[in-house]
Write a protein that holds these residues in place. Structure first.
Motif, PDB file in Angstrom:
ATOM      1  N   GLN A  67       0.746  -1.223   0.183  1.00  0.00           N
ATOM      2  CA  GLN A  67       0.029  -0.058  -0.016  1.00  0.00           C
ATOM      3  C   GLN A  67       0.943   1.320   0.031  1.00  0.00           C
ATOM      4  N   ALA A  68       1.961   1.263   0.670  1.00  0.00           N
ATOM      5  CA  ALA A  68       2.886   2.376   0.873  1.00  0.00           C
ATOM      6  C   ALA A  68       3.425   2.696  -0.594  1.00  0.00           C
ATOM      7  N   LEU A  69       3.968   1.673  -1.182  1.00  0.00           N
ATOM      8  CA  LEU A  69       4.266   1.686  -2.735  1.00  0.00           C
ATOM      9  C   LEU A  69       3.353   2.458  -3.518  1.00  0.00           C
ATOM     10  N   GLN A  70       2.002   1.942  -3.485  1.00  0.00           N
ATOM     11  CA  GLN A  70       1.084   2.374  -4.384  1.00  0.00           C
ATOM     12  C   GLN A  70       0.754   3.890  -3.952  1.00  0.00           C
ATOM     13  N   ARG A  71       0.795   4.376  -2.632  1.00  0.00           N
ATOM     14  CA  ARG A  71       0.883   5.680  -2.313  1.00  0.00           C
ATOM     15  C   ARG A  71       1.818   6.517  -2.993  1.00  0.00           C
ATOM     16  N   ILE A  72       3.192   5.964  -3.008  1.00  0.00           N
ATOM     17  CA  ILE A  72       4.080   6.682  -3.359  1.00  0.00           C
ATOM     18  C   ILE A  72       3.656   6.815  -5.269  1.00  0.00           C
ATOM     19  N   ASP A  73       3.574   5.929  -5.781  1.00  0.00           N
ATOM     20  CA  ASP A  73       2.887   6.011  -7.298  1.00  0.00           C
ATOM     21  C   ASP A  73       2.032   6.665  -7.379  1.00  0.00           C
ATOM     22  N   ASP A  74       0.867   6.954  -6.665  1.00  0.00           N
ATOM     23  CA  ASP A  74      -0.085   7.837  -6.808  1.00  0.00           C
ATOM     24  C   ASP A  74       0.100   9.146  -6.195  1.00  0.00           C
ATOM     25  N   GLY A  75       1.203   9.550  -5.698  1.00  0.00           N
ATOM     26  CA  GLY A  75       1.624  10.845  -5.176  1.00  0.00           C
ATOM     27  C   GLY A  75       1.019  11.222  -3.993  1.00  0.00           C
ATOM     28  N   ARG A  76       0.354  10.164  -2.993  1.00  0.00           N
ATOM     29  CA  ARG A  76      -0.114  10.316  -1.850  1.00  0.00           C
ATOM     30  C   ARG A  76       0.728  10.312  -0.547  1.00  0.00           C
ATOM     31  N   TYR A  77       1.886   9.586  -0.863  1.00  0.00           N
ATOM     32  CA  TYR A  77       2.872   9.145   0.112  1.00  0.00           C
ATOM     33  C   TYR A  77       3.106  10.260   0.874  1.00  0.00           C
ATOM     34  N   GLY A  78       3.091  10.275   2.381  1.00  0.00           N
ATOM     35  CA  GLY A  78       3.674  11.073   3.316  1.00  0.00           C
ATOM     36  C   GLY A  78       2.574  11.971   3.782  1.00  0.00           C
ATOM     37  N   LEU A  79       1.223  11.710   3.124  1.00  0.00           N
ATOM     38  CA  LEU A  79       0.156  12.552   3.665  1.00  0.00           C
ATOM     39  C   LEU A  79      -0.762  11.690   4.752  1.00  0.00           C
ATOM     40  N   CYS A  80      -1.160  12.148   5.932  1.00  0.00           N
ATOM     41  CA  CYS A  80      -1.857  11.452   6.823  1.00  0.00           C
ATOM     42  C   CYS A  80      -3.315  11.220   6.098  1.00  0.00           C
ATOM     43  N   VAL A  81      -3.790  10.029   6.320  1.00  0.00           N
ATOM     44  CA  VAL A  81      -5.120   9.435   5.835  1.00  0.00           C
ATOM     45  C   VAL A  81      -6.133  10.068   6.834  1.00  0.00           C
ATOM     46  N   GLY A  82      -5.956  10.335   8.144  1.00  0.00           N
ATOM     47  CA  GLY A  82      -6.725  10.900   9.136  1.00  0.00           C
ATOM     48  C   GLY A  82      -6.948  12.494   9.118  1.00  0.00           C
ATOM     49  N   CYS A  83      -6.049  13.259   8.809  1.00  0.00           N
ATOM     50  CA  CYS A  83      -6.073  14.410   8.754  1.00  0.00           C
ATOM     51  C   CYS A  83      -5.793  15.617   7.502  1.00  0.00           C
ATOM     52  N   GLY A  84      -4.903  14.772   6.678  1.00  0.00           N
ATOM     53  CA  GLY A  84      -4.499  15.101   5.399  1.00  0.00           C
ATOM     54  C   GLY A  84      -3.217  15.941   5.599  1.00  0.00           C
TER      55      GLY A  84
END
Length: 81
Positions: free
Chosen positions: A42-59
């Protein structure tokens, strides 16, 4: 305010995550899965999607130090409590 990770930092983290995925896969029996492997993928997918490093709780951005210690984390410290 936390700065975004650089491309080089993201590339290093992605390589680290891929190595960790391979380590976990080697430890699994054929056909077996694990939560740890799922989180790493999932972390690798978030890197690919440009969402890595953003909190899923607060953004907000997850601090770089937290990502270095827990590269598959999806939350900042506040949201993890």
């Amino acid at each position: 305010m936390e700065r975004p990770l650089t491309r080089a930092e993201l590339a290093d983290l992605a390589m680290e995550l891929r190595h960790e995925c391979a380590r976990v896969e080697r430890a699994l029996a054929p056909g077996e899965t694990s939560d740890e492997l799922h989180e790493l993928l999932q972390a690798l997918q978030r890197i690919d999607d440009g969402r890595y490093g953003l909190c899923v709780g607060c953004g907000r951005r997850i601090p770089h130090g937290r990502l270095l210690v827990m590269p598959a984390t999806q939350t900042c410290v506040s949201c993890a409590r």
